[in-house]
Design a protein around this motif. Structure first.
Motif, PDB file in Angstrom:
ATOM      1  N   ALA A   1       0.827  -1.212   0.000  1.00 17.87           N
ATOM      2  CA  ALA A   1       0.000   0.000   0.000  1.00 17.87           C
ATOM      3  C   ALA A   1       0.863   1.264   0.000  1.00 17.87           C
ATOM      4  CB  ALA A   1      -0.943  -0.007   1.198  1.00 17.87           C
ATOM      5  N   ALA A   2       1.945   1.243   0.756  1.00 20.70           N
ATOM      6  CA  ALA A   2       2.836   2.410   0.801  1.00 20.70           C
ATOM      7  C   ALA A   2       3.489   2.642  -0.559  1.00 20.70           C
ATOM      8  CB  ALA A   2       3.904   2.218   1.876  1.00 20.70           C
ATOM      9  N   TRP A   3       4.007   1.578  -1.188  1.00 28.96           N
ATOM     10  CA  TRP A   3       4.630   1.729  -2.516  1.00 28.96           C
ATOM     11  C   TRP A   3       3.605   2.163  -3.550  1.00 28.96           C
ATOM     12  CZ3 TRP A   3       9.487   2.542  -3.403  1.00 28.96           C
ATOM     13  CH2 TRP A   3      10.434   2.074  -2.495  1.00 28.96           C
ATOM     14  N   HIS A   4       2.380   1.659  -3.423  1.00 32.69           N
ATOM     15  CA  HIS A   4       1.313   2.092  -4.339  1.00 32.69           C
ATOM     16  C   HIS A   4       1.053   3.589  -4.178  1.00 32.69           C
ATOM     17  CE1 HIS A   4      -2.898   2.953  -5.413  1.00 32.69           C
ATOM     18  NE2 HIS A   4      -2.586   2.238  -6.475  1.00 32.69           N
ATOM     19  N   GLN A   5       1.045   4.046  -2.941  1.00 30.75           N
ATOM     20  CA  GLN A   5       0.819   5.478  -2.698  1.00 30.75           C
ATOM     21  C   GLN A   5       1.944   6.311  -3.306  1.00 30.75           C
ATOM     22  OE1 GLN A   5      -2.089   6.773  -1.233  1.00 30.75           O
ATOM     23  NE2 GLN A   5      -1.197   8.526  -2.270  1.00 30.75           N
ATOM     24  N   TYR A   6       3.179   5.841  -3.220  1.00 27.80           N
ATOM     25  CA  TYR A   6       4.297   6.555  -3.851  1.00 27.80           C
ATOM     26  C   TYR A   6       4.068   6.658  -5.359  1.00 27.80           C
ATOM     27  CZ  TYR A   6       6.766   5.434   0.523  1.00 27.80           C
ATOM     28  OH  TYR A   6       7.131   5.284   1.836  1.00 27.80           O
ATOM     29  N   SER A   7       3.588   5.582  -5.954  1.00 33.61           N
ATOM     30  CA  SER A   7       3.307   5.573  -7.387  1.00 33.61           C
ATOM     31  C   SER A   7       2.262   6.634  -7.746  1.00 33.61           C
ATOM     32  CB  SER A   7       2.818   4.186  -7.816  1.00 33.61           C
ATOM     33  OG  SER A   7       2.480   4.160  -9.171  1.00 33.61           O
ATOM     34  N   VAL A   8       1.214   6.697  -6.947  1.00 33.62           N
ATOM     35  CA  VAL A   8       0.154   7.694  -7.173  1.00 33.62           C
ATOM     36  C   VAL A   8       0.720   9.108  -7.025  1.00 33.62           C
ATOM     37  CG1 VAL A   8      -2.020   8.599  -6.240  1.00 33.62           C
ATOM     38  CG2 VAL A   8      -1.704   6.127  -6.493  1.00 33.62           C
ATOM     39  N   TRP A   9       1.521   9.342  -6.012  1.00 36.78           N
ATOM     40  CA  TRP A   9       2.111  10.667  -5.796  1.00 36.78           C
ATOM     41  C   TRP A   9       3.026  11.070  -6.950  1.00 36.78           C
ATOM     42  CZ3 TRP A   9       3.757   9.551  -0.079  1.00 36.78           C
ATOM     43  CH2 TRP A   9       2.644   9.688   0.758  1.00 36.78           C
ATOM     44  N   LEU A  10       3.820  10.127  -7.436  1.00 32.32           N
ATOM     45  CA  LEU A  10       4.743  10.445  -8.536  1.00 32.32           C
ATOM     46  C   LEU A  10       3.978  10.826  -9.802  1.00 32.32           C
ATOM     47  CD1 LEU A  10       7.460   7.701  -7.956  1.00 32.32           C
ATOM     48  CD2 LEU A  10       7.684  10.168  -7.533  1.00 32.32           C
ATOM     49  N   MET A  11       2.930  10.063 -10.126  1.00 28.00           N
ATOM     50  CA  MET A  11       2.154  10.426 -11.309  1.00 28.00           C
ATOM     51  C   MET A  11       1.411  11.743 -11.081  1.00 28.00           C
ATOM     52  SD  MET A  11      -0.501   8.436 -13.772  1.00 28.00           S
ATOM     53  CE  MET A  11       0.716   7.200 -14.101  1.00 28.00           C
ATOM     54  N   GLY A  12       0.902  11.942  -9.896  1.00 28.45           N
ATOM     55  CA  GLY A  12       0.236  13.213  -9.581  1.00 28.45           C
ATOM     56  C   GLY A  12       1.190  14.386  -9.732  1.00 28.45           C
ATOM     57  N   PHE A  13       2.427  14.206  -9.263  1.00 31.44           N
ATOM     58  CA  PHE A  13       3.431  15.254  -9.433  1.00 31.44           C
ATOM     59  C   PHE A  13       3.647  15.549 -10.912  1.00 31.44           C
ATOM     60  CE2 PHE A  13       7.693  16.574 -10.470  1.00 31.44           C
ATOM     61  CZ  PHE A  13       7.837  17.702  -9.681  1.00 31.44           C
ATOM     62  N   ASN A  14       3.784  14.509 -11.732  1.00 31.51           N
ATOM     63  CA  ASN A  14       4.033  14.730 -13.152  1.00 31.51           C
ATOM     64  C   ASN A  14       2.852  15.392 -13.847  1.00 31.51           C
ATOM     65  OD1 ASN A  14       6.682  14.087 -13.392  1.00 31.51           O
ATOM     66  ND2 ASN A  14       6.367  12.099 -14.359  1.00 31.51           N
ATOM     67  N   ILE A  15       1.650  15.080 -13.447  1.00 31.03           N
ATOM     68  CA  ILE A  15       0.477  15.748 -14.022  1.00 31.03           C
ATOM     69  C   ILE A  15       0.523  17.238 -13.676  1.00 31.03           C
ATOM     70  CG2 ILE A  15      -2.044  15.971 -13.837  1.00 31.03           C
ATOM     71  CD1 ILE A  15      -2.103  12.859 -13.597  1.00 31.03           C
ATOM     72  N   LEU A  16       0.787  17.546 -12.407  1.00 28.75           N
ATOM     73  CA  LEU A  16       0.867  18.951 -11.992  1.00 28.75           C
ATOM     74  C   LEU A  16       2.033  19.675 -12.667  1.00 28.75           C
ATOM     75  CD1 LEU A  16       0.047  18.646  -8.189  1.00 28.75           C
ATOM     76  CD2 LEU A  16      -1.453  19.483 -10.020  1.00 28.75           C
ATOM     77  N   ALA A  17       3.162  19.000 -12.826  1.00 28.72           N
ATOM     78  CA  ALA A  17       4.314  19.609 -13.496  1.00 28.72           C
ATOM     79  C   ALA A  17       3.996  19.903 -14.959  1.00 28.72           C
ATOM     80  CB  ALA A  17       5.539  18.701 -13.376  1.00 28.72           C
ATOM     81  N   ALA A  18       3.277  18.998 -15.619  1.00 30.92           N
ATOM     82  CA  ALA A  18       2.889  19.225 -17.017  1.00 30.92           C
ATOM     83  C   ALA A  18       1.961  20.433 -17.126  1.00 30.92           C
ATOM     84  CB  ALA A  18       2.222  17.977 -17.596  1.00 30.92           C
ATOM     85  N   VAL A  19       1.019  20.539 -16.201  1.00 30.27           N
ATOM     86  CA  VAL A  19       0.123  21.704 -16.188  1.00 30.27           C
ATOM     87  C   VAL A  19       0.926  22.979 -15.922  1.00 30.27           C
ATOM     88  CG1 VAL A  19      -1.803  22.795 -14.956  1.00 30.27           C
ATOM     89  CG2 VAL A  19      -1.919  20.370 -15.577  1.00 30.27           C
ATOM     90  N   ALA A  20       1.876  22.916 -14.999  1.00 34.39           N
ATOM     91  CA  ALA A  20       2.730  24.078 -14.721  1.00 34.39           C
ATOM     92  C   ALA A  20       3.521  24.484 -15.958  1.00 34.39           C
ATOM     93  CB  ALA A  20       3.686  23.764 -13.563  1.00 34.39           C
ATOM     94  N   LEU A  21       3.975  23.512 -16.720  1.00 34.63           N
ATOM     95  CA  LEU A  21       4.708  23.801 -17.954  1.00 34.63           C
ATOM     96  C   LEU A  21       3.823  24.541 -18.956  1.00 34.63           C
ATOM     97  CD1 LEU A  21       7.477  23.439 -19.189  1.00 34.63           C
ATOM     98  CD2 LEU A  21       6.738  21.210 -20.038  1.00 34.63           C
ATOM     99  N   VAL A  22       2.578  24.144 -19.055  1.00 33.60           N
ATOM    100  CA  VAL A  22       1.628  24.848 -19.929  1.00 33.60           C
ATOM    101  C   VAL A  22       1.476  26.296 -19.467  1.00 33.60           C
ATOM    102  CG1 VAL A  22      -0.797  24.980 -20.644  1.00 33.60           C
ATOM    103  CG2 VAL A  22       0.374  22.763 -20.595  1.00 33.60           C
ATOM    104  N   VAL A  23       1.318  26.492 -18.171  1.00 33.53           N
ATOM    105  CA  VAL A  23       1.148  27.842 -17.622  1.00 33.53           C
ATOM    106  C   VAL A  23       2.393  28.694 -17.862  1.00 33.53           C
ATOM    107  CG1 VAL A  23       0.821  29.164 -15.479  1.00 33.53           C
ATOM    108  CG2 VAL A  23      -0.562  27.116 -15.914  1.00 33.53           C
ATOM    109  N   VAL A  24       3.569  28.132 -17.605  1.00 30.65           N
ATOM    110  CA  VAL A  24       4.821  28.868 -17.822  1.00 30.65           C
ATOM    111  C   VAL A  24       4.914  29.324 -19.276  1.00 30.65           C
ATOM    112  CG1 VAL A  24       7.340  28.593 -17.968  1.00 30.65           C
ATOM    113  CG2 VAL A  24       6.122  27.861 -15.921  1.00 30.65           C
ATOM    114  N   HIS A  25       4.600  28.425 -20.184  1.00 25.26           N
ATOM    115  CA  HIS A  25       4.678  28.795 -21.603  1.00 25.26           C
ATOM    116  C   HIS A  25       3.645  29.851 -21.958  1.00 25.26           C
ATOM    117  CE1 HIS A  25       7.687  26.718 -23.926  1.00 25.26           C
ATOM    118  NE2 HIS A  25       7.638  25.792 -22.982  1.00 25.26           N
ATOM    119  N   HIS A  26       2.446  29.665 -21.487  1.00 29.68           N
ATOM    120  CA  HIS A  26       1.378  30.595 -21.843  1.00 29.68           C
ATOM    121  C   HIS A  26       1.610  31.995 -21.270  1.00 29.68           C
ATOM    122  CE1 HIS A  26      -2.545  31.929 -23.098  1.00 29.68           C
ATOM    123  NE2 HIS A  26      -2.771  32.357 -21.878  1.00 29.68           N
TER     124      HIS A  26
END
Length: 179
Positions: free
Chosen positions: A140-165
């Motif tokens: 369960a702990a490793w699964h949560q890390y997986s969720v956090w890592l993908m969540g971070f990448n989703i937020l980073a991708a959105v931040a990249l869109v904002v930075v560019h815009h």
């Protein structure tokens, strides 16, 4: 280099950047919002759902590694061509894809590998373990890390869109002046 050639290269880089970013972000969101919940909602056992999700996630992580390398190169080329490498926005535009690539590599080669090892060792017995079993808690702990890592990448991708815009996109007055 001619002005027309430079414009063509800049257009190709811009289109490539948005295409790679949209495909990567879209895949992560679709996986998180549709694939994983559907697998666990439709398949008869958590083991089968986990097997499907693990298979799709493995492909998504490889996709992320390829997209990350491509996006890093495209971002670097764009920022250097625009002369904005020394600005905070330029450094962020190059740094975010680098960080996203590192994060997906950690997800693929550390987190998913640990989850797969636990699943291989226990198979369908994992879901039979008591909720307070140390192995189940570790999973369960490793699964949560997986969720956090993908969540971070989703937020980073959105931040990249904002930075560019907001900070890197050419203004209409710049476009009109350069035309």
């Amino acid at each position: 280099m001619s002005s027309r050639w430079q414009t063509w290269v800049d257009s190709l880089l811009g289109i490539s950047q948005w295409l790679v970013l949209a495909l990567w972000l879209g895949a992560m969101v679709f996986f998180s919002a549709a694939v994983a919940p559907s697998a666990f909602g439709v398949l008869p056992t958590r083991y089968l759902a986990g097997t499907l999700v693990n298979s799709v996630l493995g492909k998504l992580e490889w996709w992320g590694l390829v997209c990350g390398v491509l996006l890093t190169g495209i971002q670097a080329a764009q920022v250097i061509r625009a002369g904005k490498l020394t600005t905070w926005a330029g450094r962020l535009a190059v740094g975010l894809p680098v960080l996203m690539t590192v994060v997906v590599a950690i997800s693929k080669f550390v987190v998913s590998a640990r989850l797969a090892a636990i699943r291989r060792a226990l198979g369908s017995e994992l879901e039979q373990l008591p909720l307070d079993d140390p192995t189940r808690l570790t999973f369960a702990a490793w699964h949560q890390y997986s969720v956090w890592l993908m969540g971070f990448n989703i937020l980073a991708a959105v931040a990249l869109v904002v930075v560019h815009h907001l900070w890197l996109a050419p203004t209409t007055s710049t476009v009109a002046r350069d035309a």
